[in-house]
Design a protein around this motif. Structure first.
Motif, PDB file in Angstrom:
ATOM      1  N   THR A  44      12.805  -4.685  -2.173  1.00 36.33           N
ATOM      2  CA  THR A  44      12.767  -4.427  -0.729  1.00 36.33           C
ATOM      3  C   THR A  44      12.902  -2.926  -0.437  1.00 36.33           C
ATOM      4  O   THR A  44      12.198  -2.369   0.431  1.00 36.33           O
ATOM      5  CB  THR A  44      13.906  -5.200  -0.040  1.00 36.33           C
ATOM      6  N   ALA A  45      13.804  -2.273  -1.163  1.00 36.51           N
ATOM      7  CA  ALA A  45      13.999  -0.843  -0.949  1.00 36.51           C
ATOM      8  C   ALA A  45      12.745  -0.056  -1.291  1.00 36.51           C
ATOM      9  O   ALA A  45      12.385   0.898  -0.578  1.00 36.51           O
ATOM     10  CB  ALA A  45      15.181  -0.351  -1.787  1.00 36.51           C
ATOM     11  N   ALA A  47       9.694  -1.183  -1.119  1.00 37.43           N
ATOM     12  CA  ALA A  47       8.704  -1.452  -0.070  1.00 37.43           C
ATOM     13  C   ALA A  47       8.988  -0.633   1.182  1.00 37.43           C
ATOM     14  O   ALA A  47       8.073  -0.039   1.794  1.00 37.43           O
ATOM     15  CB  ALA A  47       8.693  -2.947   0.255  1.00 37.43           C
ATOM     16  N   VAL A  48      10.283  -0.581   1.572  1.00 42.39           N
ATOM     17  CA  VAL A  48      10.653   0.178   2.769  1.00 42.39           C
ATOM     18  C   VAL A  48      10.391   1.662   2.550  1.00 42.39           C
ATOM     19  O   VAL A  48       9.870   2.368   3.432  1.00 42.39           O
ATOM     20  CB  VAL A  48      12.138  -0.078   3.110  1.00 42.39           C
ATOM     21  N   ALA A  51       6.642   2.313   2.701  1.00 42.09           N
ATOM     22  CA  ALA A  51       6.108   2.258   4.061  1.00 42.09           C
ATOM     23  C   ALA A  51       6.499   3.499   4.863  1.00 42.09           C
ATOM     24  O   ALA A  51       5.735   3.994   5.691  1.00 42.09           O
ATOM     25  CB  ALA A  51       6.605   0.996   4.765  1.00 42.09           C
ATOM     26  N   ALA A  52       7.706   4.022   4.585  1.00 41.17           N
ATOM     27  CA  ALA A  52       8.168   5.200   5.317  1.00 41.17           C
ATOM     28  C   ALA A  52       7.691   6.494   4.682  1.00 41.17           C
ATOM     29  O   ALA A  52       7.842   7.577   5.261  1.00 41.17           O
ATOM     30  CB  ALA A  52       9.697   5.202   5.394  1.00 41.17           C
ATOM     31  N   ASN A 272      21.878  -2.296  13.042  1.00 40.53           N
ATOM     32  CA  ASN A 272      21.961  -1.368  11.905  1.00 40.53           C
ATOM     33  C   ASN A 272      23.253  -1.520  11.092  1.00 40.53           C
ATOM     34  O   ASN A 272      23.679  -0.592  10.397  1.00 40.53           O
ATOM     35  CB  ASN A 272      21.830   0.092  12.368  1.00 40.53           C
ATOM     36  N   ALA A 275      21.170  -2.805   6.191  1.00 40.01           N
ATOM     37  CA  ALA A 275      19.810  -2.321   5.933  1.00 40.01           C
ATOM     38  C   ALA A 275      18.988  -3.479   5.371  1.00 40.01           C
ATOM     39  O   ALA A 275      19.532  -4.412   4.769  1.00 40.01           O
ATOM     40  CB  ALA A 275      19.849  -1.160   4.944  1.00 40.01           C
ATOM     41  N   PRO A 276      17.654  -3.464   5.570  1.00 33.93           N
ATOM     42  CA  PRO A 276      16.825  -4.566   5.042  1.00 33.93           C
ATOM     43  C   PRO A 276      17.021  -4.838   3.543  1.00 33.93           C
ATOM     44  O   PRO A 276      17.113  -6.007   3.153  1.00 33.93           O
ATOM     45  CB  PRO A 276      15.404  -4.085   5.356  1.00 33.93           C
ATOM     46  N   PRO A 277      17.126  -3.813   2.685  1.00 35.45           N
ATOM     47  CA  PRO A 277      17.367  -4.122   1.268  1.00 35.45           C
ATOM     48  C   PRO A 277      18.704  -4.837   1.035  1.00 35.45           C
ATOM     49  O   PRO A 277      18.818  -5.694   0.158  1.00 35.45           O
ATOM     50  CB  PRO A 277      17.357  -2.746   0.590  1.00 35.45           C
TER      51      PRO A 277
END
Length: 578
Positions: A44-45, A47-48, A51-52, A272, A275-277
């Motif tokens: 996930t990290a 991917a994030v 994307a950023a 917040n 975090a998504p990860p």
């Protein structure tokens, strides 16, 4: 609970292995959960970050993932290695422990137990105790420790997520196992008892196959085996269904934990707080954490089987010997004059006494015979002399010492027994002979067998003394087995020889040959003989006639023939004998 505490005490010599197995299993589980959780965070990290369009440190999580994978693989190998080593050590130690408690009970306290039942206890029941270590103790310790670690780790990020995980872990690790044990108690107990009955019935059929065929009972016996097999399969089927339901319950709790982690975590993403990860990591950790409690329902379902097996073992171990060993230092008699004075004895639950005010003197080197109708107390005299039972009244002395002061092993070192029912173990003739004198040489074996008139027969066998005798000596005739028993008694070279109907049930020629062997065996030994054979009684120095536990006549063979009871016991016409 009492049985579990006793098992834990029995496992004391192996606790280092137990704690070692626990630590390895815990590390392996944590490594497996860490591998899945960190992998979720890492993917996930990445991917994030992609994307950023930002850089991130992927060396640390990659190292953790590789280390977790290696620790999981190595840990599973070491866990199997340590758990199997601990289990095998425990089982071997438990068998020795059980036999040490079983031996002093023979034969008096073991008469109420079937040989097949005892075999089942020393083999399958002890094997069942393996479940306590492998499937109960270690999984419970690992589940409790790992669940605490997972709760604390999740609580570091959010207490609500941690509490939801803890509740579902408690349901899967406490409520489901409790229900599994309650539902599996009856089939688990029935499973152990049916296995014991099935094994006992199978042993009976194997040992008594010839009798079953002769009396036409083989089909009935086969139907009994089929019925017990059906009962066993039914219990196993019920246990399997319970295991499937429990496994499904754990799976449901694991998926609910994943669902709750996502449901409660999504609002935390908006604020917040997570975090998504981190959410991906906690969700996968919640799912993987149920590996810790997954074995518990099955373990507690089978716990009753383990406890039933433990109770069956403890029932034997807790039995008090009929003749407890004396306290204090071991003593040895100075001579071997054997005497019974005013001896009385009654078997438990018997209606009348087996012996009443019985007296016997066996001086060194003398030959005395006991004659009497069935149930008169002859074999009881043998049992008391061998210290299988203790007399209720009177005293038995060997030399200058009462038998009550002699340890059983010390007493039987001076006695050699040839019983009516000769027992040969399922091994070679040589090994059966060496039971009496493990250090005997080949010349000693041959000398004893020549005296017992069995050497020539053994030499004619293709494998000689190394011939396998089969279960209970089935490959030998009754006369051959008796002569081997006499050779074993000679090999022991004890000063006192006890003979209980050694020629009973044999044909004429075999009886003649065996009596010659017995006559040589009695040379130089004090001999107590139970028999109704005139050919043997004529060689005795004195004959004691027992009736209903009392001594009613005594004298030589010729003197007693002038009476009434003695000739009748031998099958003679009293008037003709007179």
């Amino acid at each position: 609970m009492k049985e579990l505490l006793r098992l834990w005490h029995l496992f004391k010599p192996y606790r280092a292995w137990i704690w070692g197995g626990f630590l390895i299993a815990l590390v392996t589980l944590l490594a497996n959960v860490t591998l899945l959780a960190i992998s979720g965070w890492f993917i996930t990290a990445m991917a994030v970050a992609g994307a950023a369009g930002v850089m991130m440190n992927y060396f640390t999580p990659a190292t953790i993932i590789r280390a977790s994978a290696m620790a999981r693989t190595l840990g599973r190998y070491l866990e199997r290695l340590v758990s199997h080593e601990a289990t095998l050590r425990q089982l071997s130690g438990l068998r020795v422990w059980f036999y040490q408690h079983l031996e002093p009970l023979a034969p008096a306290r073991l008469q109420e137990f079937h040989s097949g039942d005892l075999l089942s206890r020393i083999r399958s029941d002890i094997d069942a105790l393996d479940n306590f270590y492998v499937r109960v103790l270690i999984p419970v310790l690992v589940a409790a420790s790992a669940s605490l670690v997972f709760f604390l780790f999740t609580a570091f990020y959010d207490l609500g997520l941690a509490l939801s995980l803890l509740v579902l872990l408690l349901i899967a690790g406490t409520l489901l196992p409790t229900a599994s044990r309650k539902l599996g108690r009856e089939p688990g107990r029935h499973l152990v008892e049916t296995e014991a009955k099935l094994r006992q019935t199978a042993i009976d059929g194997t040992q008594g196959l010839s009798e079953l065929l002769v009396f036409g009972a083989a089909d009935d016996h086969a139907r009994s085996l089929d019925a017990l097999s059906a009962e066993l399969i039914a219990s196993q089927d019920r246990m399997s269904r319970l295991a499937g339901i429990a496994s499904g319950g754990v799976g449901l709790c694991a998926n609910l934990a994943l669902w709750f982690a996502i449901w409660l975590g999504l609002p935390l993403l908006e604020t917040n707080s997570l975090a998504p990860p981190q959410l991906a990591m906690l969700a996968l950790l919640a799912l993987a954490s149920f590996e810790a409690v997954a074995p518990l329902p099955l373990a507690f379902q089978q716990l009753e089987s383990t406890l039933t097996a433990a109770r069956r073992l403890f029932a034997i171990v807790d039995t008090q010997p009929a003749a407890p060993e004396p306290e204090g230092p071991q003593v040895t008699p100075e001579h071997f004059h054997l005497s019974l004075r005013g001896v009385g004895f009654r078997y438990p639950k018997a209606e009348r006494a087996a012996l009443r005010d019985f007296n016997l003197e066996l001086p060194v080197g003398k030959r005395i015979a006991l004659v009497g109708p069935t149930g008169s107390g002859k074999s009881t005299v043998m049992n008391l002399l061998l210290r299988f039972w203790l007399p209720d009244a009177g005293e038995i002395r060997l030399g200058d010492l009462p038998l009550a002061q002699l340890r059983g092993e010390e007493l039987r070192r001076h006695l050699a027994l040839v019983s009516q029912q000769t027992h040969l173990f399922n091994t070679s003739i040589r090994e059966n002979l060496l039971l009496a004198a493990p250090a005997a040489s080949e010349q000693d074996l041959e000398r004893a067998c020549r005296t017992a008139q069995i050497h020539d027969f053994l030499q004619s066998l293709p494998e000689g003394y190394d011939t396998w005798v089969g279960e209970t000596g089935v490959r030998l005739s009754g006369g051959q087995a008796r002569r081997i028993a006499i050779a074993r008694a000679l090999l022991k070279d004890a000063p006192i020889l006890l003979l209980d109907e050694p020629t009973e049930g044999l044909d004429g020629p075999t009886e003649q040959a065996l009596m010659m062997a017995i006559d040589q065996a009695m040379e130089g030994r004090s001999t107590l003989l139970i028999t109704h054979k005139p050919i043997a009684l004529a060689r005795m120095d004195e004959i004691l006639v027992i009736d209903q536990g009392r001594l009613v006549e005594r004298g030589s063979h010729q003197e007693l023939l002038q009476g009434e009871l003695y000739p009748r016991l031998l099958g003679f016409d009293a008037s003709a004998a007179a």
